[in-house]
Enzyme design. Structure first.
Site, short mmCIF file in Angstrom:
data_model
loop_
_atom_site.label_atom_id
_atom_site.label_comp_id
_atom_site.label_asym_id
_atom_site.label_seq_id
_atom_site.Cartn_x
_atom_site.Cartn_y
_atom_site.Cartn_z
N GLU B 37 0.84 -1.20 0.00
CA GLU B 37 0.00 0.00 0.00
C GLU B 37 0.87 1.25 0.00
O GLU B 37 1.68 1.44 0.90
CB GLU B 37 -0.92 -0.02 1.23
CG GLU B 37 -1.94 -1.14 1.14
CD GLU B 37 -2.57 -1.52 2.48
OE1 GLU B 37 -2.53 -0.71 3.42
OE2 GLU B 37 -3.10 -2.65 2.57
N GLU B 68 -4.77 -6.24 2.66
CA GLU B 68 -3.60 -6.98 3.17
C GLU B 68 -3.69 -8.47 2.86
O GLU B 68 -2.69 -9.11 2.55
CB GLU B 68 -3.45 -6.77 4.68
CG GLU B 68 -3.02 -5.36 5.07
CD GLU B 68 -4.15 -4.35 5.02
OE1 GLU B 68 -5.33 -4.77 4.92
OE2 GLU B 68 -3.87 -3.14 5.05
N PHE B 91 2.05 -1.25 8.66
CA PHE B 91 2.23 -1.36 10.11
C PHE B 91 2.04 -2.83 10.47
O PHE B 91 1.11 -3.48 9.98
CB PHE B 91 1.18 -0.54 10.86
CG PHE B 91 1.45 0.94 10.87
CD1 PHE B 91 1.99 1.55 11.99
CD2 PHE B 91 1.13 1.73 9.78
CE1 PHE B 91 2.22 2.93 12.02
CE2 PHE B 91 1.36 3.10 9.80
CZ PHE B 91 1.91 3.70 10.92
N ASP B 93 0.77 -4.12 12.89
CA ASP B 93 -0.56 -4.34 13.46
C ASP B 93 -1.54 -4.86 12.40
O ASP B 93 -2.50 -5.54 12.73
CB ASP B 93 -1.09 -3.02 14.02
CG ASP B 93 -0.07 -2.31 14.87
OD1 ASP B 93 -0.27 -2.21 16.08
OD2 ASP B 93 0.97 -1.85 14.33
N PHE B 94 -1.29 -4.52 11.14
CA PHE B 94 -2.25 -4.90 10.10
C PHE B 94 -2.12 -6.36 9.67
O PHE B 94 -2.89 -6.82 8.83
CB PHE B 94 -2.10 -3.99 8.86
CG PHE B 94 -2.15 -2.52 9.14
CD1 PHE B 94 -2.69 -2.02 10.31
CD2 PHE B 94 -1.64 -1.60 8.22
CE1 PHE B 94 -2.72 -0.66 10.58
CE2 PHE B 94 -1.68 -0.24 8.46
CZ PHE B 94 -2.21 0.23 9.65
N ILE B 95 -1.16 -7.10 10.24
CA ILE B 95 -1.09 -8.52 9.87
C ILE B 95 -2.34 -9.26 10.33
O ILE B 95 -2.65 -10.33 9.84
CB ILE B 95 0.18 -9.26 10.37
CG1 ILE B 95 0.24 -9.32 11.90
CG2 ILE B 95 1.42 -8.63 9.78
CD1 ILE B 95 1.38 -10.19 12.41
N HIS B 137 -1.42 0.79 16.10
CA HIS B 137 -0.31 1.18 15.21
C HIS B 137 1.03 1.12 15.94
O HIS B 137 1.96 1.83 15.57
CB HIS B 137 -0.51 2.61 14.68
CG HIS B 137 -1.54 2.73 13.60
ND1 HIS B 137 -2.88 2.63 13.84
CD2 HIS B 137 -1.43 2.95 12.27
CE1 HIS B 137 -3.55 2.79 12.71
NE2 HIS B 137 -2.70 2.97 11.74
C1 LIG Z 1 -5.97 -2.49 7.68
C2 LIG Z 1 -5.28 -1.21 7.41
N1 LIG Z 1 -4.52 -1.09 6.32
C3 LIG Z 1 -3.89 0.06 6.06
C4 LIG Z 1 -4.00 1.12 6.91
C5 LIG Z 1 -3.23 2.41 6.65
N2 LIG Z 1 -4.17 3.45 6.22
C6 LIG Z 1 -4.68 4.33 7.09
S1 LIG Z 1 -5.78 5.35 6.36
C7 LIG Z 1 -5.57 4.62 4.88
C8 LIG Z 1 -6.32 5.11 3.69
C9 LIG Z 1 -7.78 4.90 3.83
O1 LIG Z 1 -8.42 5.36 2.71
P1 LIG Z 1 -9.96 5.59 2.69
O2 LIG Z 1 -10.63 4.35 3.20
O3 LIG Z 1 -10.34 6.05 1.35
O4 LIG Z 1 -10.19 6.71 3.78
P2 LIG Z 1 -9.69 8.23 3.77
O5 LIG Z 1 -8.38 8.27 4.47
O6 LIG Z 1 -9.59 8.67 2.37
O7 LIG Z 1 -10.72 8.97 4.54
C10 LIG Z 1 -4.64 3.60 4.96
C11 LIG Z 1 -4.20 2.76 3.84
C12 LIG Z 1 -4.78 0.94 8.06
N3 LIG Z 1 -4.90 1.92 8.97
N4 LIG Z 1 -5.43 -0.21 8.28
#
Ligand SMILES: Cc1ncc(C[n+]2csc(CCOP(=O)(O)OP(=O)(O)O)c2C)c(N)n1
Ligand SMILES: [Mg+2]
Lengths: 373, 334
Positions: B37, B68, B91, B93-95, B137
């Site tokens: 990502e 993931e 992170f 944590d996301f595993i 996180h």
């Molecule tokens: C399971 C997981 N994967 C990755 C992340 C890292 N992350 C945090 S916000 C985000 C983007 C989220 O995008 P969206 O759902 O469009 O929400 P927005 O931030 O645009 O409001 C990511 C990849 C996370 N927090 N949790």
């Protein structure tokens, strides 16, 4: 209109149509908010217009000040700000009472503010103080108010929808046990990016097969972090996903609080009365970076795109409409901003003067205290 | 070659050592690709992959959706069919999102298939607390991985080791998790320019001593070294060992050390209960019982989620003072 065409937006609110007048009147959430008798007609009353405005203004100022506090190093950790997307939370929340639940995201302050969150407890949480909503244990990414049905911001993308399905299951179950024909409703908020996680799809399917009172609200701001929607999914309307689960999918202008209010109102009323879930996609935009106000300096959006969206800022747009309709004068609008700012100043002071958690209490609230060592 | 033996020379910070490791892994094998990502356009939220998209193009450095489970599945399928996936789970944590792909697919395919599938998969992920990022996180979940037969787990805590670990993992024909430490991102260290590997399953002896063995991994190696400095000022000579590889674990180096020092203290940032330190302490008790002058000590995080509030997080994360205090207990001097 930037890189994201709004062609389909024209067919927004495809589910449009009048719902029968019902007797349940949503309970106003902010003490300051006017009673919003919203679900009776698709034309917003003056009270609803004012309520939408107040909720948006509260979010905007809360977030701008929070962003500054983060950049001054006063609010630790990372804040994902809701600036630009205020119309979504506000337009939905006007229809909900404390008995209705929401699940939120990493970008969760706006949802809590719109659901009646108190600034004092919110800033105190961002400061990591004992007086915060989560006693300083959660911070921005876990800010919550379970008593008002706010089941938490969430650090895990797409963690909310399955939890909301559980809440909706509970709502349906309890309505049956208690012999009520109107159910409480659960609303998961999530981004465009979140709909690429399996959790979203499992939740949508379960809600649909069991006709649960859920309204899935997608805040499509065109990006998941720094990746544009066109690169992370092969559809431009998240609402299209609804068809795969046999539920209605609705698109609305997420920069227009009234449009959100209208689309959400219909979906929520349908959910309340046993009609099952809806996916409401709100086309919106975040005016600041993924984290904080200025972010980490990556150039993944053009200035032009940013300006186009800023020109559609939901708050001045709504204010203009209210002035034209004679609902509020410019002076009255200014007074709302001033009152909100005064509340914020007082609340930040409260947060700064609040006690820190006692390290001796570190293990409180762990479900398994005996394993501690 | 350990960090101590690395030729004096070029300094790189931990983050740039990561970038260089991935760059060289991609350079040396045209079948290697990186996916995750925001790893391409943004070069990762941590900035650790900046420039790789420009150098290798979008066919080899790939932004994935937020999926993931899909990312690890991609690595399993592509790895089983001839490619060399290097994937990133932002992170650690996301595993949680992809534990089935990790535990039931990635780790077991070769065994279940009677030795028929090769999975040359590298998973990079960032662990650890200390940045006020709260409960989802900040975790150190390496024990989850170590408990799964089939995975190699390395937790590099210096710039030298992180680059070497990445290249070692990329060349290894079986799955390797490289668990990186976000609290060390700005840490400089000597890093040779050419590609190099680390011996799999070999610990680093960071400091020699004769009255106590401190076994620490991840970010805690630096706290353990500081604790050894404090103890030295009190006339106690502590040996500090970084297992580096938690799977396979270098039991021999640890046992030899404890046989010499007669005292052992195990340190990590993950929660104490059921942590990797519990396994290390058990092995010491089994294999060096007769040499021990005192029960094996353990310093690790208390059994709670990682708290947000800075005052609580500082209490939560182990530090040199706590390590030194526990050492004094073991030695009966505190
Ligand atoms: C399971 C997981 N994967 C990755 C992340 C890292 N992350 C945090 S916000 C985000 C983007 C989220 O995008 P969206 O759902 O469009 O929400 P927005 O931030 O645009 O409001 C990511 C990849 C996370 N927090 N949790
Ligand atoms: Mg988004």
């Amino acid at each position: 209109m930037g890189r994201r065409a709004f062609v389909q937006w024209e067919r927004s609110c495809t589910m449009r149509g009048r719902s029968d007048a019902r007797d349940g009147v949503p309970i106003p959430l902010c003490a300051e908010a006017a009673v919003a008798n919203s679900s009776q007609a698709m034309e917003p009353s003056e009270e609803v217009l004012k309520d939408l405005h107040l909720r948006m203004v509260r979010i905007r100022h809360f977030e701008e000040e929070a962003g500054k506090l983060m950049e001054q190093g006063k609010s630790p950790g990372a804040l994902h700000l809701y600036i630009g997307e205020e119309a979504v939370a506000s337009g939905v929340m006007v229809h909900l009472s404390d008995q209705d639940q929401i699940t939120s995201t990493h970008r969760g302050h706006g949802h809590l503010v719109a659901k009646g969150g108190e600034f004092k407890k919110m800033y105190a949480e961002l400061y990591g103080r004992e007086t915060g909503y989560n006693k300083g244990r959660g911070g921005s990414m876990h800010i919550s108010n379970v008593d008002a049905g706010m089941l938490g911001a969430n650090g895990i993308v797409a963690a909310g929808p399955p939890i909301a399905v559980g809440a909706a299951f509970s709502n349906k179950y309890l309505a049956r046990v208690e012999g009520r024909d109107r159910m409480n409703v659960a609303v998961p908020f999530f981004g465009d990016g979140a709909t690429n996680e399996g959790a979203f799809h499992e939740a949508a399917n379960m809600a649909a097969i069991w006709k649960l009172p859920v309204v899935f609200v997608c805040e499509n701001n065109g990006y998941g972090e720094f990746t544009p929607q066109a690169e992370h999914q092969a559809i431009s309307d998240v609402a299209d996903r609804a068809a795969g689960y046999g539920m209605p999918g609705v698109i609305c202008d997420g920069m227009d609080a009234v449009a959100v209010w209208e689309a959400a109102g219909e979906a929520i009323e349908r959910a309340r009365t046993g009609g099952g879930p809806t996916l409401v996609e709100c086309k919106t935009y975040r005016f600041v970076d993924h984290v904080g106000l200025r972010g980490i300096g990556l150039h993944y959006r053009t200035d032009e795109e940013l300006e186009e969206w800023r020109a559609r800022d939901p708050i001045p747009q709504h204010e203009q409409r209210m002035i034209e309709m004679g609902v509020m004068t410019a002076e009255e609008i200014q007074a709302v901003h001033d009152a909100v700012m005064a509340d914020i100043t007082e609340s930040i002071e409260f947060a700064e003067n609040s006690p820190l958690p006692d390290p001796a209490d570190l293990l409180n609230d762990v479900y398994t205290p005996t394993a501690a060592s | 070659m350990t960090a101590a033996e690395a030729p004096a020379g070029r300094q790189l910070v931990y983050t740039l050592a990561i970038t260089e490791g991935v760059r060289q892994a991609l350079q040396e094998d045209p079948l290697a690709f990186m996916a995750g990502e925001d790893v391409a356009g943004a070069g990762s939220v941590f900035g650790i992959y900046r420039g790789l998209l420009d150098e290798f193009g979008p066919d080899r450095v790939i932004d994935t959706p937020i999926s993931e489970s899909g990312i690890i599945g991609l690595a399993v399928g592509a790895g089983a069919t001839g490619l060399k996936p290097i994937v990133d789970i932002m992170f650690m944590d996301f595993i949680g999102e992809c534990m089935d792909e990790i535990v039931n697919q990635l780790a077991k395919m070769r065994y279940m298939f009677g030795g028929k599938a090769t999975l040359p998969v590298t998973v990079l992920t960032m662990s650890g607390a200390g940045m006020n990022l709260a409960a989802q996180h900040s975790q150190s979940l390496e024990a989850w991985l170590c408990h799964t037969p089939g995975l190699k787990v390395v937790m590099p805590a210096t710039a030298y080791d992180v680059k070497g670990a990445i290249i070692t993992a990329a060349r290894e024909p079986n799955p390797v998790f490289v668990v990186m430490c976000k609290g060390l991102m700005a840490l400089p260290g000597e890093v040779p320019e050419e590609p190099y590997t680390l011996p799999i399953g070999k610990a680093n002896v960071l400091r020699e001593g004769d009255s106590l063995t401190i076994v620490a991994h991840g970010r805690m190696i630096h706290e353990a070294t500081k604790a050894a400095d404090i103890l030295e000022g009190e006339g106690v000579s502590a040996e500090v060992i970084d297992p580096l590889w938690l799977q396979p674990l270098d039991t021999e180096t640890i046992i030899n050390s404890v046989s010499k020092t007669h005292n052992a203290l195990v340190v990590h940032e993950a929660v104490r209960f059921g942590g990797v330190g519990a396994e290390i302490a058990a092995q010491i008790a089994e294999l060096a019982f007769d040499y021990l002058d005192a029960p094996v000590g353990r310093v690790a995080a208390p059994f709670s989620p990682v708290p947000f509030s800075p005052v609580l997080e500082q209490t939560y994360v182990p530090n040199a003072e706590r390590i030194a205090a526990e050492a004094r207990q073991i030695l009966g001097t505190g």
